[in-house]
Design an enzyme around this catalytic site. Structure first.
Site, PDB file in Angstrom:
ATOM      1  N   LYS A  66      28.283  53.644  49.390  1.00 37.44           N
ATOM      2  CA  LYS A  66      27.542  54.884  49.175  1.00 37.44           C
ATOM      3  C   LYS A  66      26.803  55.294  50.440  1.00 37.44           C
ATOM      4  O   LYS A  66      26.846  56.452  50.867  1.00 37.44           O
ATOM      5  CB  LYS A  66      26.556  54.662  48.018  1.00 37.44           C
ATOM      6  CG  LYS A  66      25.960  55.906  47.484  1.00 37.44           C
ATOM      7  CD  LYS A  66      25.022  55.609  46.323  1.00 37.44           C
ATOM      8  CE  LYS A  66      25.778  55.185  45.083  1.00 37.44           C
ATOM      9  NZ  LYS A  66      24.902  54.696  44.017  1.00 37.44           N
ATOM     10  N   ARG A  89      18.647  53.878  44.938  1.00 38.69           N
ATOM     11  CA  ARG A  89      19.910  53.493  44.290  1.00 38.69           C
ATOM     12  C   ARG A  89      20.542  52.327  45.007  1.00 38.69           C
ATOM     13  O   ARG A  89      20.425  52.202  46.230  1.00 38.69           O
ATOM     14  CB  ARG A  89      20.931  54.625  44.366  1.00 38.69           C
ATOM     15  CG  ARG A  89      20.600  55.863  43.613  1.00 38.69           C
ATOM     16  CD  ARG A  89      21.658  56.907  43.949  1.00 38.69           C
ATOM     17  NE  ARG A  89      21.157  58.246  43.768  1.00 38.69           N
ATOM     18  CZ  ARG A  89      21.453  59.013  42.737  1.00 38.69           C
ATOM     19  NH1 ARG A  89      22.250  58.580  41.807  1.00 38.69           N
ATOM     20  NH2 ARG A  89      20.958  60.219  42.634  1.00 38.69           N
ATOM     21  N   GLY A  98      27.999  52.145  37.978  1.00 37.33           N
ATOM     22  CA  GLY A  98      27.111  51.936  36.838  1.00 37.33           C
ATOM     23  C   GLY A  98      26.674  50.506  36.621  1.00 37.33           C
ATOM     24  O   GLY A  98      26.027  50.191  35.638  1.00 37.33           O
ATOM     25  N   MET A 120      24.813  48.508  38.712  1.00 37.16           N
ATOM     26  CA  MET A 120      23.478  48.123  39.175  1.00 37.16           C
ATOM     27  C   MET A 120      22.507  49.278  38.937  1.00 37.16           C
ATOM     28  O   MET A 120      22.876  50.291  38.364  1.00 37.16           O
ATOM     29  CB  MET A 120      23.543  47.685  40.618  1.00 37.16           C
ATOM     30  CG  MET A 120      24.284  46.365  40.733  1.00 37.16           C
ATOM     31  SD  MET A 120      24.236  45.723  42.365  1.00 37.16           S
ATOM     32  CE  MET A 120      25.102  46.965  43.235  1.00 37.16           C
ATOM     33  N   ARG A 133      32.639  59.429  46.711  1.00 33.27           N
ATOM     34  CA  ARG A 133      33.337  58.151  46.882  1.00 33.27           C
ATOM     35  C   ARG A 133      34.783  58.360  46.432  1.00 33.27           C
ATOM     36  O   ARG A 133      35.081  59.346  45.738  1.00 33.27           O
ATOM     37  CB  ARG A 133      32.678  57.049  46.058  1.00 33.27           C
ATOM     38  CG  ARG A 133      32.639  57.360  44.594  1.00 33.27           C
ATOM     39  CD  ARG A 133      31.880  56.319  43.821  1.00 33.27           C
ATOM     40  NE  ARG A 133      31.583  56.810  42.486  1.00 33.27           N
ATOM     41  CZ  ARG A 133      30.653  56.343  41.701  1.00 33.27           C
ATOM     42  NH1 ARG A 133      29.893  55.353  42.092  1.00 33.27           N
ATOM     43  NH2 ARG A 133      30.444  56.813  40.496  1.00 33.27           N
ATOM     44  N   HIS A 167      30.377  56.716  30.799  1.00 31.84           N
ATOM     45  CA  HIS A 167      30.648  55.303  31.079  1.00 31.84           C
ATOM     46  C   HIS A 167      31.947  54.850  30.407  1.00 31.84           C
ATOM     47  O   HIS A 167      32.822  54.243  31.022  1.00 31.84           O
ATOM     48  CB  HIS A 167      29.459  54.485  30.578  1.00 31.84           C
ATOM     49  CG  HIS A 167      29.649  53.018  30.732  1.00 31.84           C
ATOM     50  ND1 HIS A 167      30.159  52.233  29.730  1.00 31.84           N
ATOM     51  CD2 HIS A 167      29.456  52.205  31.782  1.00 31.84           C
ATOM     52  CE1 HIS A 167      30.246  50.987  30.150  1.00 31.84           C
ATOM     53  NE2 HIS A 167      29.820  50.942  31.403  1.00 31.84           N
ATOM     54  N   SER A 211      64.771  26.675  43.089  1.00 31.59           N
ATOM     55  CA  SER A 211      63.927  27.612  42.361  1.00 31.59           C
ATOM     56  C   SER A 211      62.662  26.843  41.973  1.00 31.59           C
ATOM     57  O   SER A 211      62.732  25.887  41.198  1.00 31.59           O
ATOM     58  CB  SER A 211      64.653  28.100  41.114  1.00 31.59           C
ATOM     59  OG  SER A 211      63.813  28.936  40.384  1.00 31.59           O
ATOM     60  N   CYS A 232      60.058  30.901  40.034  1.00 34.25           N
ATOM     61  CA  CYS A 232      60.336  31.515  38.735  1.00 34.25           C
ATOM     62  C   CYS A 232      59.273  31.153  37.698  1.00 34.25           C
ATOM     63  O   CYS A 232      59.430  31.445  36.527  1.00 34.25           O
ATOM     64  CB  CYS A 232      61.715  31.117  38.241  1.00 34.25           C
ATOM     65  SG  CYS A 232      61.850  29.366  37.904  1.00 34.25           S
ATOM     66  N   TYR A 264      63.003  35.087  47.166  1.00 38.49           N
ATOM     67  CA  TYR A 264      62.818  35.939  45.978  1.00 38.49           C
ATOM     68  C   TYR A 264      61.673  35.435  45.103  1.00 38.49           C
ATOM     69  O   TYR A 264      61.208  34.290  45.246  1.00 38.49           O
ATOM     70  CB  TYR A 264      64.119  35.987  45.162  1.00 38.49           C
ATOM     71  CG  TYR A 264      64.449  34.693  44.445  1.00 38.49           C
ATOM     72  CD1 TYR A 264      63.971  34.443  43.152  1.00 38.49           C
ATOM     73  CD2 TYR A 264      65.234  33.707  45.054  1.00 38.49           C
ATOM     74  CE1 TYR A 264      64.269  33.252  42.511  1.00 38.49           C
ATOM     75  CE2 TYR A 264      65.536  32.533  44.411  1.00 38.49           C
ATOM     76  CZ  TYR A 264      65.053  32.300  43.132  1.00 38.49           C
ATOM     77  OH  TYR A 264      65.333  31.134  42.487  1.00 38.49           O
TER      78      TYR A 264
END
Ligand code: PEP
Ligand code: MG
Length: 900
Positions: A23, A93, A102, A104, A337, A453, A780, A848, A868
């Site tokens: 911010k 803030r 929201g 803090m 933001r 919110h 694998s 895998c 892969y």
């Protein structure tokens, strides 16, 4: 540590995020860009960390810097902080490095006291407004600094509203507000045991400390935990001169997204409340107006706002979430933001920004939060089954969901733990509800707009959400909701459609999602840059078809045992396992063979032209048998029936049945193991009972043969599980080659060379990979078992027993069954890859286990040069993007190193 710990907005810039927080850096950047930002200053994250280091103690030099900056602000504004006339008021803030909306605390109107409130009333000529600001300050300060819960103030306010015989606080007279201030001051003394401070400098220091401390509040901690944000960053604090949106009809406040954060569409999206302060919009207490209505009410302000919005989006090259205030017809930008978005919007936005030539394809790929991608495959409703639409609210976060109604977080958590699907209904949500939202299928609220919110958090989490549904009255105390003539209670089924805002009674069947054009496009771009191939773990032709549609380049793991569980097959499989002679077993296997053969044939067909890796039977055999406890119960029941039976015939039949069950118990008992995961499973079954693997191999090659005859482009790969010693693989490979020759013959084998590989799941296999590689065409890594055996954690027990505790207490950073443990398990993988390649440089390698669909693990697989990853079908888009992100990330690192 840098010596300077307080920066005016004019001194910073957008690059200073880690010091000024997101911010603060953006406020500085906007100030530089000449946007109408109310002046102010930022206390750095380093100051916050230093404060923690000193045991929550602020040193004098920081206090000095804060007050010096305040003096500069006073000069700039021509006002005095704490001055009795025309007082300077500020907001305080938090501002973390990574956005935590929201989470803090914020305090507005700081600097008001019994004296300055009069000064504010005089300068604005609006005493009612001044008193309103003051009572808000006392409540916010009381809550944030002294920890007094809001309901203490709200109860007092309700009592006063009743006494004054009005419904809303806006209707309170000036005199009533004066009374409210006194009541609130008393409330602070009652609850905190100390008065609301009249000294504005003391207010300031206490507020800064409280914001620092809010870094450690439970909801902020929880938010960081679920979003993997480091606890070590600390928060910056922004002190900004106040502008007022609540000074009357020509004032107001709003939130504007430069694009639609739900869909990504290039259209302004936002809300505005006349005569209000910012918290009113976010808190969702009053339902705001759509932003377009500002054009009618204040056309000039609207024009300016649009221009500023465009400028900000171009500047930051991303969708912006802008907070603004209009004070008596003058526009101020309070904050901007990068806007939070759901996955659908993120993809569309990224693709469109590439088309608009704002960002590159690679930048677009890097912007996709891979972990949110599965939301994209959003489910919808089976419209033909929609009957009773109870109400329509705001479509806040897309996707359909269905579940049992709950009215609070506790119930949501409890029921979801018990395996129930829940929908959370709240009048409005607060950060305390975050856990409830996380475990719910969907969320809906009766109050609040699209930037409330509930809406913001649900979009971030990918939960479907309907909000501001005022036609529904939600009574969380009595756990009921009223919608027209319908009354629904806790546990009733309900369905939400976050894409249209509908709330529907009952359980509506859901429809699986389709891929959007934009997603297809970004996936194509990803395919152009990634090095890792993405295969699927798929056991049925249906899974294979889904996987192929989602872009799988073959099957990396087909767990053949999953083909054994259907009711038609299980009894034959059981006969095969319980057979007392080899002939008996072979007879059962003969019955299974055609079933397997047709499964494999279908699988090959659906993956024509792509490799299909089939793993031979892996789990312990008793997994296919009836449960021992249930058998004992069954036996007891039959015994009792036998005792009660009167007729000889009946007794005889029951005795025979009892004997059969007893025999079954004996056999099942004999197959029981103390540690089945470490017992008779994987290739150990194939070695002890070669006829089982023999049948599977025959079925595979018969299917291959049929495919070849029909012109299907089949690429078969056979995989031997749980090898720990080279001889195991050697023996199994000989079996495969022998059966292949028998079934296919030399000619067909030449035409269709098959591969035989092994899973590396046992640490010993990794340690002796050099020898094993001589007999394997591919490795694998079965990272589920490899994790289990490297840690010595039972997969079946760890997650239910100690892992949650380990994660809560940070003994481990991640659940190793979800995120690959690169330090330990990774070492084994790297060793196996290197030693395998030392004898067979082109040996194919991949993973895998579950990790094949996990972002961090995929990055690691790219980093160590595997060929892969293989994951479940719905994770495939994620894996394609993650693999591309990894390629871009490591290429960038290489470029930087080369440049240095
Ligand atoms: C593994 O162990 O990683 C694996 C894929 O096999 P399974 O989960 O079936 O044991
Ligand atoms: Mg395994």
């Amino acid at each position: 540590m840098s010596t300077k710990r307080v920066f005016d907005f004019t001194e910073g810039d957008g690059e200073m995020r880690s010091l000024l927080g997101g911010k603060g850096a953006n406020l500085a950047e906007m100030t530089r860009a000449g946007l109408p930002v109310p002046p102010g200053y930022t206390i750095t994250t380093e100051a916050c960390l230093h404060y923690f280091k000193r045991g929550d103690l602020m040193d004098d030099s920081l206090k000095c810097e804060i007050f010096e900056a305040m003096e500069r602000l006073e000069t700039q504004k021509g006002q005095r902080f704490g001055g009795p006339q025309n007082p300077l008021l500020v907001s305080v803030r938090s501002g973390s490095v990574t956005s935590m909306p929201g989470m803090m605390d914020t305090i507005l109107n700081l600097g008001l006291n019994d004296e300055t409130v009069q000064g504010l009333a005089d300068t604005t000529g609006n005493a009612r407004f001044a008193f309103d600001c003051y009572r808000r300050l006392i409540q916010m300060f009381g809550n944030v600094v002294f920890g007094i819960e809001h309901h203490y103030f709200e109860n007092k306010l309700s009592m006063l509203l009743q006494k004054e015989e009005v419904n809303q606080e806006q209707q309170l007279s000036e005199e009533a507000l004066r009374q409210l201030i006194e009541i609130y001051k008393e409330c602070v003394i009652e609850q905190a045991g100390r008065p609301f401070p009249q000294d504005s400098r003391q207010q300031l220091l206490l507020a800064v400390e409280a914001v620092f401390k809010s870094w450690h509040n439970p909801r902020a901690k929880y938010y960081r935990k679920i979003n993997h944000i480091s606890d070590k960053q600390g928060t910056a604090v922004n002190i900004q001169s106040m502008v007022f949106g609540n000074t009357g009809k020509t004032s107001g406040t709003g939130v504007l997204f430069t694009r639609n954060p739900s869909t990504g569409a290039n259209e302004l999206f936002g809300e505005f409340l006349y005569n209000a302060q910012g918290e009113d919009v976010v808190a969702g207490i009053r339902t705001p107006l759509p932003i377009a209505q500002l054009e009618e009410g204040m056309p000039e302000v609207y024009e300016q706002l649009i221009t500023a919005a465009k400028q900000l989006e171009q500047h930051f090259k991303d969708m912006q979430d802008i907070e603004f205030t209009v004070e008596q017809g003058k526009l101020y930008i309070l904050q901007t933001r990068n806007g939070k978005r759901n996955a659908q919007a993120a993809v569309r936005l990224a693709v469109e920004l590439v088309h608009e030539q704002v960002i590159t394809k690679n930048e677009a790929i890097m912007r996709i939060e891979a972990s949110h991608l599965d939301q994209l495959l959003h489910r919808g409703l089976d419209e033909s089954k929609v009957q009773n639409v109870l109400a329509v609210g705001l479509a806040a976060s897309p996707g359909a969901s269905t579940g049992q109604l709950v009215f609070d977080t506790e119930q949501a958590v409890e029921w979801s733990k018990a395996g129930k699907k829940v929908i959370l209904a709240r009048p409005e949500t607060t950060p305390e509800d975050i856990q409830g939202m996380l475990v719910s299928e969907g969320v809906f609220t009766s109050r609040g707009g699209l930037t409330s919110h509930a809406a913001v958090v649900a979009r971030g989490m990918g939960r479907s959400c309907v909000c501001g549904c005022e036609a529904v009255r939600i009574d969380p105390v009595n756990k009921v909701m009223y919608a027209g003539s319908s009354v629904l209670s806790e546990g009733d089924w309900i369905t939400l459609d976050g894409g249209t805002g509908r709330i529907i009674e009952g359980k509506v069947p859901l429809r699986e999602a389709e891929m959007s054009r934009e997603l297809e496009e970004i996936l194509r771009w990803s395919d152009e840059v990634r090095d890792l191939r993405v295969l699927a773990n798929a056991d049925t032709p249906r899974d294979a078809a889904v996987a192929r549609r989602l872009g799988a380049e073959g099957i990396g793991l087909c767990r053949t045992e999953h083909m054994f569980f259907s009711p038609a097959r299980l009894p034959v499989v059981q006969r095969m396992i319980l057979a007392e002679s080899i002939d008996e077993r072979k007879a059962a296997l003969e019955k299974i063979l055609p079933m397997q053969q047709s499964d494999f044939y279908e699988l090959f067909k659906s993956m024509s032209g792509l490799p299909v890796t089939i793993r031979l039977l892996d789990p312990p055999l008793h997994e296919f048998l009836p449960n021992l406890d249930e058998l004992h119960e069954q036996k007891l029941y039959v015994e009792r029936q036998e005792q009660l039976a009167v007729l000889a015939e009946e007794k005889k039949a029951l005795r025979a049945e009892r004997q059969q069950i007893s025999e079954m118990i004996q056999k099942v008992d004999a197959l029981q193991e103390k540690n089945p995961m470490l017992g008779q499973r994987g290739c150990r079954v194939g070695i002890v009972y070669p006829e089982i693997y023999d049948m599977q191999i025959e079925a595979i090659f018969k299917a291959v043969s049929r495919c070849l005859d029909e012109g299907v482009d089949v690429i078969p790969e056979l995989m031997i599980p749980l090898v720990g010693d080279v001889t195991e693989l050697k023996v199994m490979r000989e079996l495969v080659d022998r059966v292949a020759l028998q079934v296919l013959g030399k000619e067909k084998i030449r035409y269709c060379p098959y591969k035989v590989g092994t899973m590396i799941e046992v640490p010993r296999a990794a340690l002796t990979a050099k020898r094993i590689a001589a007999h394997a065409d591919f490795f694998s890594f079965g990272t589920n078992d490899l994790t289990q055996m490297t840690f010595g954690y039972s997969r079946d027990d760890a997650e239910h027993k100690f892992l949650a505790h380990y994660l809560d207490h940070k003994i481990l950073q991640h659940n190793p069954f979800q995120v690959l443990d690169t330090e330990g398990v990774g070492q084994l993988i790297e060793l196996a890859v290197a030693s395998g390649r030392s004898v067979k440089p082109r040996i194919k390698t991949g993973i895998c286990g579950e990790h094949g669909g996990d972002l961090k693990s995929i990055f690691y697989c790219h980093e160590i040069g595997l060929d892969y990853v293989s994951c479940s079908p719905y994770r495939i888009p994620l894996a394609r993007i993650a693999a591309a992100q990894a390629a871009i990330h490591y290429q960038k690192e290489k470029d930087i190193t080369a440049a240095v």
